[in-house]
Scaffold this motif. Structure first.
Motif, PDB file in Angstrom:
ATOM      1  N   SER A 186      61.771  82.680  33.095  1.00  0.00           N
ATOM      2  CA  SER A 186      61.210  82.385  34.416  1.00  0.00           C
ATOM      3  C   SER A 186      59.711  82.112  34.345  1.00  0.00           C
ATOM      4  CB  SER A 186      61.502  83.529  35.380  1.00  0.00           C
ATOM      5  OG  SER A 186      60.890  84.713  34.947  1.00  0.00           O
ATOM      6  N   ALA A 187      59.052  82.546  33.285  1.00  0.00           N
ATOM      7  CA  ALA A 187      57.612  82.325  33.173  1.00  0.00           C
ATOM      8  C   ALA A 187      57.282  80.836  33.138  1.00  0.00           C
ATOM      9  CB  ALA A 187      57.064  83.013  31.923  1.00  0.00           C
ATOM     10  N   PHE A 188      58.096  80.044  32.481  1.00  0.00           N
ATOM     11  CA  PHE A 188      57.806  78.615  32.384  1.00  0.00           C
ATOM     12  C   PHE A 188      57.936  77.934  33.742  1.00  0.00           C
ATOM     13  CE2 PHE A 188      58.878  79.866  28.099  1.00  0.00           C
ATOM     14  CZ  PHE A 188      57.815  79.323  27.404  1.00  0.00           C
ATOM     15  N   VAL A 189      58.922  78.349  34.514  1.00  0.00           N
ATOM     16  CA  VAL A 189      59.083  77.800  35.863  1.00  0.00           C
ATOM     17  C   VAL A 189      57.910  78.234  36.737  1.00  0.00           C
ATOM     18  CG1 VAL A 189      60.575  77.768  37.897  1.00  0.00           C
ATOM     19  CG2 VAL A 189      61.587  77.764  35.613  1.00  0.00           C
ATOM     20  N   ALA A 190      57.512  79.496  36.631  1.00  0.00           N
ATOM     21  CA  ALA A 190      56.390  80.003  37.429  1.00  0.00           C
ATOM     22  C   ALA A 190      55.092  79.298  37.051  1.00  0.00           C
ATOM     23  CB  ALA A 190      56.248  81.510  37.245  1.00  0.00           C
ATOM     24  N   ILE A 191      54.849  79.109  35.768  1.00  0.00           N
ATOM     25  CA  ILE A 191      53.630  78.424  35.324  1.00  0.00           C
ATOM     26  C   ILE A 191      53.622  76.983  35.820  1.00  0.00           C
ATOM     27  CG2 ILE A 191      52.386  77.560  33.301  1.00  0.00           C
ATOM     28  CD1 ILE A 191      53.302  80.146  31.867  1.00  0.00           C
ATOM     29  N   ARG A 192      54.763  76.331  35.756  1.00  0.00           N
ATOM     30  CA  ARG A 192      54.859  74.943  36.243  1.00  0.00           C
ATOM     31  C   ARG A 192      54.552  74.890  37.733  1.00  0.00           C
ATOM     32  NH1 ARG A 192      54.958  69.471  35.325  1.00  0.00           N
ATOM     33  NH2 ARG A 192      56.426  68.513  36.722  1.00  0.00           N
ATOM     34  N   HIS A 193      55.085  75.832  38.492  1.00  0.00           N
ATOM     35  CA  HIS A 193      54.865  75.855  39.937  1.00  0.00           C
ATOM     36  C   HIS A 193      53.416  76.204  40.275  1.00  0.00           C
ATOM     37  CE1 HIS A 193      55.636  76.384  44.176  1.00  0.00           C
ATOM     38  NE2 HIS A 193      55.119  77.608  44.108  1.00  0.00           N
ATOM     39  N   ILE A 194      52.895  77.254  39.667  1.00  0.00           N
ATOM     40  CA  ILE A 194      51.529  77.692  39.946  1.00  0.00           C
ATOM     41  C   ILE A 194      50.520  76.678  39.428  1.00  0.00           C
ATOM     42  CG2 ILE A 194      49.805  79.458  39.366  1.00  0.00           C
ATOM     43  CD1 ILE A 194      52.094  81.483  39.405  1.00  0.00           C
ATOM     44  N   GLY A 195      50.864  75.989  38.344  1.00  0.00           N
ATOM     45  CA  GLY A 195      49.959  75.021  37.738  1.00  0.00           C
ATOM     46  C   GLY A 195      49.599  73.864  38.638  1.00  0.00           C
ATOM     47  N   GLU A 196      50.374  73.654  39.692  1.00  0.00           N
ATOM     48  CA  GLU A 196      50.056  72.571  40.625  1.00  0.00           C
ATOM     49  C   GLU A 196      48.840  72.901  41.477  1.00  0.00           C
ATOM     50  OE1 GLU A 196      53.627  71.803  42.811  1.00  0.00           O
ATOM     51  OE2 GLU A 196      54.745  71.260  41.010  1.00  0.00           O
ATOM     52  N   SER A 197      48.560  74.191  41.680  1.00  0.00           N
ATOM     53  CA  SER A 197      47.448  74.573  42.546  1.00  0.00           C
ATOM     54  C   SER A 197      46.362  75.380  41.831  1.00  0.00           C
ATOM     55  CB  SER A 197      47.974  75.380  43.733  1.00  0.00           C
ATOM     56  OG  SER A 197      48.652  76.531  43.289  1.00  0.00           O
ATOM     57  N   VAL A 198      46.625  75.849  40.620  1.00  0.00           N
ATOM     58  CA  VAL A 198      45.657  76.654  39.876  1.00  0.00           C
ATOM     59  C   VAL A 198      45.283  75.905  38.594  1.00  0.00           C
ATOM     60  CG1 VAL A 198      45.277  78.869  38.721  1.00  0.00           C
ATOM     61  CG2 VAL A 198      46.655  78.783  40.792  1.00  0.00           C
ATOM     62  N   ARG A 199      44.015  75.850  38.305  1.00  0.00           N
ATOM     63  CA  ARG A 199      43.552  75.139  37.113  1.00  0.00           C
ATOM     64  C   ARG A 199      43.991  75.883  35.851  1.00  0.00           C
ATOM     65  NH1 ARG A 199      38.047  72.185  37.764  1.00  0.00           N
ATOM     66  NH2 ARG A 199      38.769  71.801  35.673  1.00  0.00           N
ATOM     67  N   PRO A 200      44.155  75.162  34.721  1.00  0.00           N
ATOM     68  CA  PRO A 200      44.624  75.796  33.486  1.00  0.00           C
ATOM     69  C   PRO A 200      43.752  76.955  33.008  1.00  0.00           C
ATOM     70  CG  PRO A 200      44.776  73.420  33.293  1.00  0.00           C
ATOM     71  CD  PRO A 200      44.069  73.705  34.587  1.00  0.00           C
ATOM     72  N   GLY A 201      42.427  76.852  33.128  1.00  0.00           N
ATOM     73  CA  GLY A 201      41.545  77.927  32.698  1.00  0.00           C
ATOM     74  C   GLY A 201      41.698  79.172  33.552  1.00  0.00           C
ATOM     75  N   SER A 202      41.830  78.987  34.844  1.00  0.00           N
ATOM     76  CA  SER A 202      42.013  80.126  35.749  1.00  0.00           C
ATOM     77  C   SER A 202      43.347  80.810  35.487  1.00  0.00           C
ATOM     78  CB  SER A 202      41.948  79.654  37.200  1.00  0.00           C
ATOM     79  OG  SER A 202      40.704  79.071  37.480  1.00  0.00           O
ATOM     80  N   LEU A 203      44.367  80.023  35.229  1.00  0.00           N
ATOM     81  CA  LEU A 203      45.683  80.589  34.934  1.00  0.00           C
ATOM     82  C   LEU A 203      45.648  81.374  33.621  1.00  0.00           C
ATOM     83  CD1 LEU A 203      48.600  80.864  35.799  1.00  0.00           C
ATOM     84  CD2 LEU A 203      49.071  78.664  34.732  1.00  0.00           C
TER      85      LEU A 203
END
Length: 133
Positions: A30-47
């Protein structure tokens, strides 16, 4: 007739170990799905920073419960180096890549990493391929 000894692998696996493995697999998938979803609004460095903070808090909890001290001074350069390269480079690149890749593809690529490392170590570093591998 020779009597066979029971190996640790052949012993019954406790239910807690199976539950831990199942939980790890579900969270990892589920982490990959969550990262894909969150990645649309959060920058890679912040994530990556968020992931670092979650990992640091989990490690702090384990160290507190086990009542362990800090690592020796000689270990700190390696710890800092791994932090910079692992979270500073790899995690940011991974988070950036997952913004442009489907979650299943990202999971497949990341999951194949240990296999590729084992193959490269076997061939390039001449470590061979032991039976358990």
């Amino acid at each position: 007739m020779a009597q066979h000894e029971t190996s640790p692998v052949a012993a019954k696996t406790p239910v807690t170990a199976l539950a831990a493995a199942l939980l790890t697999m579900v969270l990892w998938a589920s982490a990959f799905v969550a990262i894909r979803h969150i990645g649309e609004s959060v920058r890679p460095g912040s994530l990556a920073l968020g992931r670092l903070l979650v990992g640091a808090l989990a490690l702090l909890a384990v160290v507190t419960v086990r009542r362990e001290g800090l690592p020796p001074r000689a270990a700190w350069p390696g710890i800092v180096g791994m932090g910079v390269f692992w979270f500073g480079l790899y995690m940011v690149a991974l988070n950036w890549g997952e913004r442009h890749t489907e979650a299943g593809t990202a999971a497949l690529l990341v999951g194949a990493g240990p296999l590729l490392v084992a193959l490269l170590a076997g061939f390039l570093l001449h470590e061979g391929f032991p039976r358990p591998l």
